[in-house]
Write a protein that holds these residues in place. Structure first.
Motif, PDB file in Angstrom:
ATOM      1  N   THR A 716     -57.637 -10.051 121.339  1.00 49.51           N
ATOM      2  CA  THR A 716     -58.302 -10.959 122.262  1.00 49.51           C
ATOM      3  C   THR A 716     -57.967 -10.610 123.704  1.00 49.51           C
ATOM      4  O   THR A 716     -56.970  -9.944 123.998  1.00 49.51           O
ATOM      5  N   ILE A 717     -58.806 -11.126 124.600  1.00 54.96           N
ATOM      6  CA  ILE A 717     -58.595 -10.863 126.031  1.00 54.96           C
ATOM      7  C   ILE A 717     -57.301 -11.500 126.496  1.00 54.96           C
ATOM      8  O   ILE A 717     -56.530 -10.899 127.258  1.00 54.96           O
ATOM      9  N   TRP A 718     -57.051 -12.759 126.006  1.00 57.45           N
ATOM     10  CA  TRP A 718     -55.843 -13.455 126.453  1.00 57.45           C
ATOM     11  C   TRP A 718     -54.593 -12.724 125.978  1.00 57.45           C
ATOM     12  O   TRP A 718     -53.611 -12.633 126.717  1.00 57.45           O
ATOM     13  N   PHE A 719     -54.667 -12.211 124.733  1.00 51.55           N
ATOM     14  CA  PHE A 719     -53.512 -11.456 124.245  1.00 51.55           C
ATOM     15  C   PHE A 719     -53.325 -10.183 125.069  1.00 51.55           C
ATOM     16  O   PHE A 719     -52.206  -9.824 125.428  1.00 51.55           O
ATOM     17  N   ASN A 720     -54.440  -9.554 125.378  1.00 52.88           N
ATOM     18  CA  ASN A 720     -54.341  -8.342 126.195  1.00 52.88           C
ATOM     19  C   ASN A 720     -53.810  -8.660 127.591  1.00 52.88           C
ATOM     20  O   ASN A 720     -53.011  -7.901 128.151  1.00 52.88           O
ATOM     21  N   ILE A 721     -54.297  -9.820 128.137  1.00 49.12           N
ATOM     22  CA  ILE A 721     -53.783 -10.220 129.452  1.00 49.12           C
ATOM     23  C   ILE A 721     -52.294 -10.494 129.367  1.00 49.12           C
ATOM     24  O   ILE A 721     -51.502 -10.091 130.241  1.00 49.12           O
ATOM     25  N   LEU A 722     -51.887 -11.227 128.279  1.00 42.91           N
ATOM     26  CA  LEU A 722     -50.463 -11.518 128.098  1.00 42.91           C
ATOM     27  C   LEU A 722     -49.666 -10.225 127.967  1.00 42.91           C
ATOM     28  O   LEU A 722     -48.581 -10.092 128.550  1.00 42.91           O
ATOM     29  N   MET A 723     -50.212  -9.282 127.185  1.00 45.85           N
ATOM     30  CA  MET A 723     -49.509  -8.015 127.024  1.00 45.85           C
ATOM     31  C   MET A 723     -49.412  -7.262 128.355  1.00 45.85           C
ATOM     32  O   MET A 723     -48.395  -6.643 128.665  1.00 45.85           O
ATOM     33  N   LEU A 725     -49.398  -8.717 131.303  1.00 38.85           N
ATOM     34  CA  LEU A 725     -48.397  -9.417 132.114  1.00 38.85           C
ATOM     35  C   LEU A 725     -46.986  -9.064 131.653  1.00 38.85           C
ATOM     36  O   LEU A 725     -46.096  -8.828 132.486  1.00 38.85           O
ATOM     37  N   CYS A 726     -46.802  -9.072 130.318  1.00 42.78           N
ATOM     38  CA  CYS A 726     -45.481  -8.696 129.791  1.00 42.78           C
ATOM     39  C   CYS A 726     -45.137  -7.258 130.182  1.00 42.78           C
ATOM     40  O   CYS A 726     -43.993  -6.964 130.576  1.00 42.78           O
ATOM     41  N   GLY A 727     -46.130  -6.426 130.087  1.00 43.43           N
ATOM     42  CA  GLY A 727     -45.899  -5.041 130.468  1.00 43.43           C
ATOM     43  C   GLY A 727     -45.554  -4.906 131.939  1.00 43.43           C
ATOM     44  O   GLY A 727     -44.629  -4.175 132.322  1.00 43.43           O
ATOM     45  N   THR A 734     -37.831  -3.299 134.936  1.00 42.13           N
ATOM     46  CA  THR A 734     -37.331  -1.931 134.749  1.00 42.13           C
ATOM     47  C   THR A 734     -37.178  -1.230 136.092  1.00 42.13           C
ATOM     48  O   THR A 734     -36.148  -0.595 136.372  1.00 42.13           O
ATOM     49  N   ILE A 735     -38.218  -1.389 136.930  1.00 41.36           N
ATOM     50  CA  ILE A 735     -38.147  -0.779 138.261  1.00 41.36           C
ATOM     51  C   ILE A 735     -37.031  -1.401 139.084  1.00 41.36           C
ATOM     52  O   ILE A 735     -36.283  -0.710 139.788  1.00 41.36           O
ATOM     53  N   LYS A 736     -36.941  -2.753 138.955  1.00 40.54           N
ATOM     54  CA  LYS A 736     -35.903  -3.450 139.725  1.00 40.54           C
ATOM     55  C   LYS A 736     -34.516  -2.970 139.311  1.00 40.54           C
ATOM     56  O   LYS A 736     -33.661  -2.661 140.167  1.00 40.54           O
ATOM     57  N   MET A 737     -34.274  -2.919 137.991  1.00 38.47           N
ATOM     58  CA  MET A 737     -32.974  -2.449 137.513  1.00 38.47           C
ATOM     59  C   MET A 737     -32.769  -0.983 137.860  1.00 38.47           C
ATOM     60  O   MET A 737     -31.652  -0.555 138.181  1.00 38.47           O
TER      61      MET A 737
END
Length: 999
Positions: A716-723, A725-727, A734-737
């Motif tokens: 779904t689009i929402w899952f892809n959006i969530l992924m 965002l999570c990504g 990761t960049i911050k660390m």
């Protein structure tokens, strides 16, 4: 008792003759049975037949409801029809025009057929007019009668009364009418109600009863079969089925089927498809019978093998074949027109009325003057394959050269004798097989190598390039700018001799048109094309539009044996290959007789019904399609889609193509059978479109099914959006660390760099100091060399002079003693000079501090060295240094300094005194050496008192290396020197040292 053998044989012969006779009588019909025996039907009792408004045929049987689309039967029963209590289906009720057909079962189920799909109506919703009564009539359940008209108004039959109602249940009229259910049939004809009782027919109209007569109906011996829903009434007698029709105010009978034993076949139900001219008969024991009247008349003739080729018109309504037989629509004449044997491929009638034919390498002319009983013969070296008469009446003969692709054209010429002869006219590079002429001097010729244009007078051949390397079977020219050419391997072409444009037409799906034999045009604008696999009909207008690029498709109507041929294989390779007679009938030769027909009488069955997506089977489970939309689960394995379009003509004329559009798209492909399947389609919305050509206008009829496959939660689009965002969050942290780690590394690196930079700087500083020290040492070495050269030179010279003087005065003992003393003194001084020099060279390896020692003892050691020298110069050395003073300053360096200062003082003091003293001031210690010698110049005193770095001063002559050495050693010891001197009065040198703390 058993049959005797003669009686048995007689019975068998009689039965065979009866069967043949029956087949001959019914040869004008194509009769097809469908039953449970061939797995078409679920059961053989077809009790009622009706066709819905969409074109599907419905049958009621004792083992289910059956739908027929012209090719396949679909059974609905308790297994796939929800709510059905029994498979025993009785009769149909309702109206077709309103799409409300009802089927009644023996268990009082009511099935509604709507949108060509059945559904069971719940019992509490069944209309009162369809409820069963409690008694049986002739073994069948009786229903309360409502007979519906096409507008949904109806007639009611109940309790001895007959009433007419509107569709809104308003009563129009009512009359009393007593009838016996066992002997009365009610039926509708053009929305008018009729009844039949005891051989009499009455009509009910506006509340009145009228006796009605039927033309041609016998008084007795007939049977009436009403099909109330279809408003059709069938009457049978004398093995003939009639349809009752209304012509103005009269009732007439239309013959549908003749010479058919109705009672033997137990026919109990009828339906007549008027547009398609098809009769359906339902048997109580044998299933469904489909009766189609054959469209074509096949005439076998009297030829031994039944094979026919060339033919020419004979009168207005008949034709003559190469067998000498005359054919017409009524059959073939028994008496032959001529009897000359030939090979059947050519038949020509010249302008004189003589007939021409041939046999291998011989040509025959049958003379009209002798009623074709005599003939003339010409012999040729090669096989004759063509006979043609030009517009000028010249007879041409074409031959095929044996063993070569070339051919020859001969012309019949008058030689002045009683019989003309054929003269060679020209050689052509092909075998001429067919020839036509529409203008003078141009012969259009077909051959085994293609299509050619022959300029007759010039004897020149022009090949039509786009119709080459193929066997031309025939040429048809009706219009000078339209030349139709059939071939044996590439289908058929259209050639325009003015624009020189060649059009190659598409072939049918079965590729039958590849071997096209002959083209004949009828009076209605259709071209008829014979092939090895049947006969095709095409619209000339449609073909011309294709040639002009106005359409991309061509519709062909196909006919085969089921339409009246004895064989599908037509014949070609002859001239003429087909005919259009004066009465507009067309004729084609075949492998079994000649096909003669009137095109205007051919009933066209066009595939113009709608296309339907009936149902889907998903993972072996049936799923309904609603509103042309199919919703699938995202994890389905395989879906089968059933597509049909009711068509009752030749199945080769129904060509459905499909195309899928969506996340996965496909091009148009032909549908094989009635289904298509897909496996594991990605999620998304798909559009499955089906189309078919509906007739000679080459227009398509389309139907689109929407297939929706929802995405899985992870699609779904929402899952892809969530992924995403999570990504992004993961990437951010990761960049911050990473940045933090890099910063930390940078800090450590900077610290390390700083440390290394500091070390490097120290190293550089050390190297710089080392460099400076090395430079100083180099300078000192230069100075040392200069000083050594200067200071050693004088003692050595003095030693040389003294030695010379002693040698010259060796007799004078006193002088010798003085000279030896001088040599000793100079040697001693030179020794100490060299010793000091060696000690000086060790300075760079010494540290500034050493073990504590007594300054007085050090001074005493040095004064002891110089006592003899001082005594020889009558100089007194006095050591007044504090005996308690202890130093930690580098003892070696300080001893060199004291040694040099004493040496300088002794060198410059004669008959004088040298005093060594010491003292302390604050944290500094001083050592003072004072002599009464000849002193130093003010410039030299000023130089040593003002210069802090003697190595930078050049140009002032220094006496000995003592003071410069002392100055440099004081720099190493962080000490200083102060000189006070008066020429001829003496010198006082004070050495200042920092006090080193000692334990």
């Amino acid at each position: 008792m058993p049959f005797s053998k003669p009686l048995y044989l007689l019975f068998a012969v009689f039965f065979s003759i009866s069967t043949l006779f029956s087949q001959q009588e019914n040869r004008e019909y194509d009769i097809i049975w469908h039953s449970a025996d061939d797995n078409s039907l679920p059961q053989n009792s077809v009790k009622s037949i009706i066709q819905d408004k969409y074109g599907f045929l419905w049958l009621s049987t004792e083992n289910g409801l059956v739908r027929y689309d012209g090719s396949k039967f679909k059974v609905f029963n308790i297994e796939n029809l929800k709510g059905l209590g029994t498979n025993r289906i009785s009769y149909f009720r309702g109206t077709v025009s309103t799409d409300s057909i009802y089927a009644l079962s023996d268990f009082t189920d009511l099935i509604l057929i709507k949108n060509n799909k059945p559904s069971v109506i719940p019992k509490h919703k069944i209309p009162e007019s369809f409820r069963l009564t409690n008694h049986l009539h002739k073994g069948k359940r009786v229903y309360v009668h409502k007979i519906y008209k096409t507008d949904n108004s109806y007639f009611s039959l109940e309790n001895g009364t007959l009433a007419a109602y509107t569709k809104n249940n308003q009563k129009l009229w009512e009359i009393e009418y007593e009838y016996d259910p066992d002997n009365t049939e009610f039926f509708l004809l053009n929305n008018t109600l009729y009844s039949h009782k005891n051989g009499k027919f009455v009509r009910f109209e506006n509340g009145k009863i009228f006796l009605t007569a039927i033309e041609g109906l016998p008084a007795t011996g007939f049977t009436v079969f009403p099909n109330t829903v279809a408003q059709q009434t069938f009457i049978t007698f004398n093995n003939t089925v009639y349809l009752l029709e209304k012509n103005h105010d009269k009732l007439i009978l239309k013959v549908l089927l003749k010479d058919f034993n109705i009672s033997k076949n137990n026919i109990i139900s009828y339906y007549y498809d008027v547009p398609n001219d098809i009769l359906y008969l339902g048997s109580s024991t044998d299933g469904l019978l489909i009766v189609k009247k054959k469209k074509f008349n096949s005439i076998i003739g009297n030829n031994k093998n039944g094979v026919y080729y060339a033919q020419i018109p004979h009168g207005n309504d008949s034709f003559l074949s190469t067998t000498g037989e005359i054919f017409s629509s009524s059959g073939v004449q028994k008496q032959r027109f001529f009897t000359k044997e030939n090979d059947n491929y050519i038949l020509l009638k010249d302008r004189n009325g003589d007939l021409w034919t041939k046999q291998d390498n011989r040509i025959y002319r049958l003379n009209k003057s002798t009623n074709f009983t005599t003939s003339d013969t010409w012999f040729f070296e090669d096989r004759v394959i063509l006979l043609f008469e030009t517009l000028k009446g010249e007879i041409l003969a074409g031959t095929a050269t044996n063993g070569a692709p070339a051919g020859k054209l001969f012309r019949l010429e008058d030689t002045g004798l009683s019989k003309p002869s054929f003269k060679l006219y020209m050689v052509v590079p092909f075998h001429p097989t067919y020839m036509l002429q529409i203008e003078d001097n141009i012969l259009w010729t077909g051959s085994h190598l293609g299509f050619h244009k022959i300029y007759f007078r010039e004897k020149k051949v022009e090949n039509i390039k786009k119709i080459s390397n193929t066997y031309v079977r025939s040429i048809y020219i009706e219009n000078p700018n339209e030349i139709w050419v059939t071939t044996y391997e590439k289908g058929f072409f259209l050639y325009n001799p003015y624009t020189k444009k060649t059009t190659h037409f598409p072939i049918d799906k079965n590729r039958y048109l590849l071997s096209s034999h002959c083209i004949i045009e009828d009076q209605n604008g259709y071209l008829w094309i014979s092939t090895n696999k049947g006969l095709f009909q095409a619209s000339k207008k449609n073909l011309l539009n294709y040639s002009k690029g106005k359409t991309d498709n061509v519709y062909y109507q196909y006919y085969d044996k089921s339409d009246g041929f004895y064989t599908n294989e037509f014949n070609g390779g002859c001239q003429p290959c087909g005919l259009k007679l004066g009465n507009n009938a067309l004729s084609f030769p075949s492998m079994r007789g000649n096909i003669l027909f009137f095109p205007e009488k051919i009933k066209l069955l066009l595939p113009d019904n709608e296309i339907y997506f009936q149902e889907a089977e998903v993972d072996n489970r049936t799923q309904e399609i609603n509103n042309d939309t199919l919703l699938l689960k995202n994890n389905f394995g395989r879906v089968r889609l059933f597509i049909n379009s009711p068509y009752y003509g030749n199945p080769n004329n129904l060509n459905i193509e499909i195309r899928l559009q969506g996340p996965i798209s496909q091009k148009w492909t032909s549908l094989k059978g009635d289904e298509i399947s897909y496996t594991s389609l990605p999620h998304g919305t798909y559009y499955l479109t089906a189309r078919k050509l509906t007739g000679f206008d080459s227009n398509y009829k389309h139907k689109t099914l929407t297939i929706i496959i929802p995405p899985a939660f992870y699609q779904t689009i929402w899952f892809n959006i969530l992924m995403v965002l999570c990504g992004l969050t993961l990437i951010f942290y990761t960049i911050k660390m990473r940045i933090r780690y890099i910063r930390r590394k940078n800090v450590l690196l900077e610290k390390k760099i700083a440390e290394q930079t500091f070390q490097l700087r120290n190293t550089i500083s050390t190297l710089r100091n080392t460099k400076e020290k090395l430079s100083e040492e180099i300078i000192n070495h230069k100075k040392l060399i200069r000083t050594i050269t200067h200071d050693i030179k004088s003692p050595l010279r003095f030693l040389a002079l003294t030695g010379k003087h002693a040698y010259q005065n060796s007799n004078n003992i006193k002088l010798v003693e003085e000279d030896l003393k001088s040599i000793y003194t100079s040697s001693f001084q030179l020794y100490h000079f060299v010793d000091n020099l060696l000690e000086y060279t060790k300075v760079s390896k010494q540290e500034n501090s050493s073990e504590p020692y007594s300054l007085y003892t050090l001074a005493e050691e040095k004064t002891t060295i110089f006592l003899n020298i001082a005594s020889s110069q009558k100089t007194e050395i006095i050591n007044k240094i504090d005996t308690t003073l202890v130093l930690s300053t580098n003892k070696l360096l300080l001893s060199i300094i004291i040694h040099n200062l004493l040496d300088n003082a002794i060198k410059n003091t004669f008959n004088g005194r040298i005093v060594l003293t010491s003292g302390k001031r604050d944290e500094n210690i001083f050592i003072r050496i004072k002599d009464t010698g000849k002193g130093m110049s003010p410039e030299l005193v000023d130089f040593y008192n003002t210069s802090k770095n003697s190595k930078t001063q050049e140009g002032i002559r220094k006496i000995g290396m003592g003071l410069p050495m002392v100055a440099e050693l004081l720099i190493i010891l962080n000490g200083s020197m102060h000189i006070e001197s008066t020429v001829q009065l003496g010198t006082e040198i004070t050495i200042w040292l920092q006090e080193e703390k000692s334990s």
